[in-house]
Motif scaffolding. Structure first.
Motif, PDB file in Angstrom:
ATOM      1  N   PRO A 264       0.548  -0.535  -7.959  1.00 41.08           N
ATOM      2  CA  PRO A 264      -0.501   0.124  -7.173  1.00 41.08           C
ATOM      3  C   PRO A 264      -0.344  -0.385  -5.885  1.00 41.08           C
ATOM      4  CG  PRO A 264      -1.655  -0.741  -8.983  1.00 41.08           C
ATOM      5  CD  PRO A 264      -0.130  -1.167  -9.344  1.00 41.08           C
ATOM      6  N   SER A 265       0.368  -1.547  -5.536  1.00 41.56           N
ATOM      7  CA  SER A 265       0.500  -2.002  -4.141  1.00 41.56           C
ATOM      8  C   SER A 265       1.790  -1.241  -3.391  1.00 41.56           C
ATOM      9  CB  SER A 265       1.056  -3.372  -3.989  1.00 41.56           C
ATOM     10  OG  SER A 265       2.052  -3.346  -4.901  1.00 41.56           O
ATOM     11  N   CYS A 266       2.462  -0.212  -4.357  1.00 41.17           N
ATOM     12  CA  CYS A 266       3.534   0.275  -3.689  1.00 41.17           C
ATOM     13  C   CYS A 266       3.079   1.544  -2.975  1.00 41.17           C
ATOM     14  CB  CYS A 266       4.597   0.749  -4.517  1.00 41.17           C
ATOM     15  SG  CYS A 266       5.411  -0.494  -5.552  1.00 41.17           S
TER      16      CYS A 266
ATOM     17  N   GLN B  26      11.699   2.290  -2.630  1.00 40.40           N
ATOM     18  CA  GLN B  26      10.782   3.694  -2.949  1.00 40.40           C
ATOM     19  C   GLN B  26       9.495   3.114  -3.834  1.00 40.40           C
ATOM     20  OE1 GLN B  26      12.803   6.754  -4.752  1.00 40.40           O
ATOM     21  NE2 GLN B  26      10.882   7.773  -5.483  1.00 40.40           N
ATOM     22  N   GLY B  27       9.651   1.895  -4.367  1.00 43.88           N
ATOM     23  CA  GLY B  27       8.507   1.286  -5.009  1.00 43.88           C
ATOM     24  C   GLY B  27       9.111   0.991  -6.368  1.00 43.88           C
ATOM     25  N   VAL B  28       8.528   0.122  -7.293  1.00 47.04           N
ATOM     26  CA  VAL B  28       8.778  -0.362  -8.385  1.00 47.04           C
ATOM     27  C   VAL B  28       8.044  -0.048  -9.807  1.00 47.04           C
ATOM     28  CG1 VAL B  28      10.138  -2.186  -7.681  1.00 47.04           C
ATOM     29  CG2 VAL B  28       7.836  -2.864  -8.026  1.00 47.04           C
TER      30      VAL B  28
ATOM     31  N   MET C 160       2.643  -2.516   2.396  1.00 47.77           N
ATOM     32  CA  MET C 160       2.282  -3.320   3.896  1.00 47.77           C
ATOM     33  C   MET C 160       3.782  -3.587   4.285  1.00 47.77           C
ATOM     34  SD  MET C 160      -0.731  -5.756   3.280  1.00 47.77           S
ATOM     35  CE  MET C 160      -2.250  -5.121   2.690  1.00 47.77           C
ATOM     36  N   PHE C 161       4.827  -3.613   3.363  1.00 51.23           N
ATOM     37  CA  PHE C 161       6.494  -4.220   3.658  1.00 51.23           C
ATOM     38  C   PHE C 161       7.153  -3.259   3.916  1.00 51.23           C
ATOM     39  CE2 PHE C 161       3.484  -6.934   1.361  1.00 51.23           C
ATOM     40  CZ  PHE C 161       3.468  -8.082   2.387  1.00 51.23           C
ATOM     41  N   LYS C 162       6.932  -1.901   3.983  1.00 52.85           N
ATOM     42  CA  LYS C 162       7.826  -1.074   3.868  1.00 52.85           C
ATOM     43  C   LYS C 162       8.152  -1.167   5.716  1.00 52.85           C
ATOM     44  CE  LYS C 162       8.676   2.723   1.960  1.00 52.85           C
ATOM     45  NZ  LYS C 162       9.580   3.023   0.929  1.00 52.85           N
TER      46      LYS C 162
ATOM     47  N   GLY D 224      16.333  -8.690  -2.504  1.00 57.27           N
ATOM     48  CA  GLY D 224      15.226  -8.203  -3.192  1.00 57.27           C
ATOM     49  C   GLY D 224      14.442  -7.185  -2.411  1.00 57.27           C
ATOM     50  N   THR D 225      13.265  -6.744  -3.123  1.00 58.23           N
ATOM     51  CA  THR D 225      12.490  -5.652  -2.418  1.00 58.23           C
ATOM     52  C   THR D 225      11.902  -6.472  -0.925  1.00 58.23           C
ATOM     53  OG1 THR D 225      10.677  -6.288  -3.534  1.00 58.23           O
ATOM     54  CG2 THR D 225      12.016  -4.504  -4.415  1.00 58.23           C
ATOM     55  N   PRO D 226      11.467  -5.551  -0.182  1.00 60.10           N
ATOM     56  CA  PRO D 226      10.861  -6.007   1.244  1.00 60.10           C
ATOM     57  C   PRO D 226       9.838  -7.064   0.894  1.00 60.10           C
ATOM     58  CG  PRO D 226      11.395  -3.791   1.432  1.00 60.10           C
ATOM     59  CD  PRO D 226      11.787  -3.991   0.074  1.00 60.10           C
ATOM     60  N   CYS D 227       9.058  -6.615  -0.116  1.00 61.92           N
ATOM     61  CA  CYS D 227       7.964  -7.612  -0.321  1.00 61.92           C
ATOM     62  C   CYS D 227       8.312  -9.224  -0.895  1.00 61.92           C
ATOM     63  CB  CYS D 227       6.566  -6.891  -1.196  1.00 61.92           C
ATOM     64  SG  CYS D 227       7.403  -6.350  -2.888  1.00 61.92           S
TER      65      CYS D 227
HETATM   66  S1  SF4 Z   1       5.291  -3.153  -2.492  1.00 57.89           S
HETATM   67 FE1  SF4 Z   1       6.562  -2.099  -1.177  1.00 57.89          FE
HETATM   68  S2  SF4 Z   1       8.340  -3.350  -0.870  1.00 57.89           S
HETATM   69 FE2  SF4 Z   1       7.242  -4.028  -2.605  1.00 57.89          FE
HETATM   70  S3  SF4 Z   1       8.164  -2.990  -4.420  1.00 57.89           S
HETATM   71 FE3  SF4 Z   1       6.426  -1.607  -3.723  1.00 57.89          FE
HETATM   72  S4  SF4 Z   1       6.950  -0.333  -2.367  1.00 57.89           S
HETATM   73 FE4  SF4 Z   1       8.664  -1.832  -2.434  1.00 57.89          FE
END
Ligand code: SF4
Ligand SMILES: Cc1cc2nc3c(=O)[nH]c(=O)nc-3n(C[C@H](O)[C@H](O)[C@H](O)COP(=O)(O)OP(=O)(O)OC[C@H]3O[C@@H](n4cnc5c(N)ncnc54)[C@H](O)[C@@H]3O)c2cc1C
Ligand code: SF4
Ligand code: SF4
Length: 403
Positions: free
Chosen positions: A266-268, A190-192, A272-274, A162-165
């Motif tokens: 918005p969190s992308c 890169q983000g979702v 904090m998880f990249k 999955g994604t890092p988060c």
């Molecule tokens: S918060 Fe970070 S790790 Fe999670 S989907 Fe967005 S860019 Fe990817």
């Protein structure tokens, strides 16, 4: 009164909802993304949801950090058909194959009804095809953290991609139950984008063409590895027949927005998880090895079939890679070469993002693209050339013209 993490930082990993044994957390859609909401009538204030939130408990989940000077592995699957069906080199499939062959289970993202992206558990190779390939939409983890916990308790190997988060959420959720038989893969992210804006985009393609779309491929290799990113392959039913639908240039507005970093969660924009922030979360991180060979020459005849980058973060990851090595071609490359990958940096919110989001509520994707992120003539010409002659030949042509 229990407070979940602030909305702008909430990644939607859903560790909190899955942890609540009182069913006191439901989700609400706000500006195109799902967020957890506590039902105060059911909440006992036990605090478990807050304890597992990876945003609120960062110290429990921080990963390792990589530095220039380290190496990075370029790899691809020896099975050409698997590689073709994957985003880059098909290395995820090699890991999944190994874990399933050992009697384990694999979690990844798959499209469900109405192309709703969600995580799913498979325990046979026949299900692997649906998990392959990057889908540029947020995936709902549903109840998969609890499922993974149950399989680990049964002594099975578990591979979760999955994604890092999402991986940070899973690790925080499992806490002390994290077992040696859990293998986490995170994708360079890169983000979702919003699944609801994606639904709107698909709806518009359906009205344009009369095709009821039931499949979507963001990563076709029909026109090369990177070239394929410039078009979206949809398919579905019309008048009882199977039809393919190719979306390109102005019609590929959903992907064009993604590339320009519009409409991400918005969190992308504050991630904090990249990897560049707190370290890597998976035992192994997977990425496309874009621009491989541009600094240190690399001779491979099948470049356009895709090459993955493998970043090993833990000893467990190293052991899994070792076990999968008969299925993979691997070459050691430098971190410097890999570090030109845009996915390593945090996405920037475009200045017009919020206005464009509002506009999109009352206008089509194409109208919104025209007003906020139009494709230049040059971009269109380069895209068409990339599709016609392939990315590598385009680089060669550019070099020749510069001489
Ligand atoms: S918060 Fe970070 S790790 Fe999670 S989907 Fe967005 S860019 Fe990817
Ligand atoms: C949203 C997203 C953004 C990415 N951004 C970059 C980038 O900027 N730079 C880069 O080099 N690589 C990026 N990647 C990773 C890259 O596209 C490939 O996933 C990676 O190279 C592995 O390819 P593969 O051929 O080995 O495996 P594949 O067969 O392509 O497997 C991909 C894996 O990712 C999982 N997955 C697919 N979509 C999602 C999703 N939306 N959420 C969670 N998991 C998902 C699948 O279930 C599968 O396990 C991104 C991936 C995603 C999902
Ligand atoms: S505090 Fe406990 S009961 Fe309330 S929402 Fe969180 S986990 Fe559920
Ligand atoms: S656990 Fe995940 S979904 Fe829940 S509040 Fe924290 S970041 Fe958001």
């Amino acid at each position: 009164m229990i407070d979940l993490c602030p909305r702008e930082d909430c990644t939607g990993c859903m560790a909190c909802r899955q942890k609540c044994s009182f069913g006191a957390i439901h989700t609400e859609v706000v500006d195109g993304f799902e967020y957890p909401v506590i039902d105060t009538g059911k909440c006992t204030e036990c605090g478990n949801c807050v304890r597992v939130c990876p945003v609120l408990s960062q110290s429990q989940t921080a990963g390792v950090t990589h530095h220039p000077g380290e190496s990075c592995i370029a790899a691809w699957n020896k099975d050409a058909a698997v590689r073709k069906q994957s985003s880059s080199g098909g290395v995820f499939s090699a890991f999944a194959h190994k874990v399933i062959s050992d009697g384990g289970v694999v979690f990844g993202a798959t499209f469900g009804d109405e192309l709703y992206l969600h995580h799913e558990c498979i325990d046979s190779l026949s299900g692997l095809g649906n998990l392959r390939r990057s889908k540029y939409v947020q995936s709902n983890t549903l109840n998969t953290f609890n499922e993974a916990k149950r399989h680990l308790a049964d002594g099975r190997k578990v591979l979760y991609c999955g994604t890092p988060c999402q991986i940070a959420g899973l690790r925080s959720f499992l806490g002390k139950t994290e077992a040696s038989s859990l293998y986490c893969l995170d994708v360079l992210c890169q983000g979702v984008p919003s699944p609801y804006l994606f639904k709107q985009y698909i709806g518009e393609a359906e009205s344009d063409t009369g095709i009821k779309v039931d499949d979507c491929n963001f990563r076709t290799k029909k026109y090369g590895w990177r070239g394929g990113l410039s078009l979206l392959l949809l398919s579905g039913q019309k008048n009882g027949k199977r039809r393919a639908l190719t979306r390109i240039l102005d019609k590929n507005a959903f992907y064009n927005a993604f590339i320009k970093e519009y409409f991400m969660r918005p969190s992308c924009y504050r991630c904090m998880f990249k990897n560049d922030h707190l370290g890597y979360y998976g035992d192994i991180t997977l990425a496309d090895f874009w621009r491989i060979g541009s600094k240190v020459p690399l001779k491979v005849s099948n470049y356009e079939m895709g090459i993955s980058a493998i970043i090993v973060n833990t000893d467990k990851g190293r052991n899994l890679l070792e076990e999968c090595s008969p299925q993979l071609e691997m070459i050691e490359r430098t971190w410097d070469e890999f570090s030109t990958n845009d996915g390593l940096r945090r996405s920037h919110k475009p200045a017009g993002n919020d206005e464009a989001f509002e506009y999109l509520q009352h206008h089509s994707w194409e109208e919104t693209q025209k007003k906020f992120f139009p494709l230049s003539r040059r971009k269109k010409a380069v895209t068409l050339l990339k599709l016609l002659i392939g990315e590598r030949n385009l680089f060669r042509l550019k070099r020749l013209l510069r001489r």
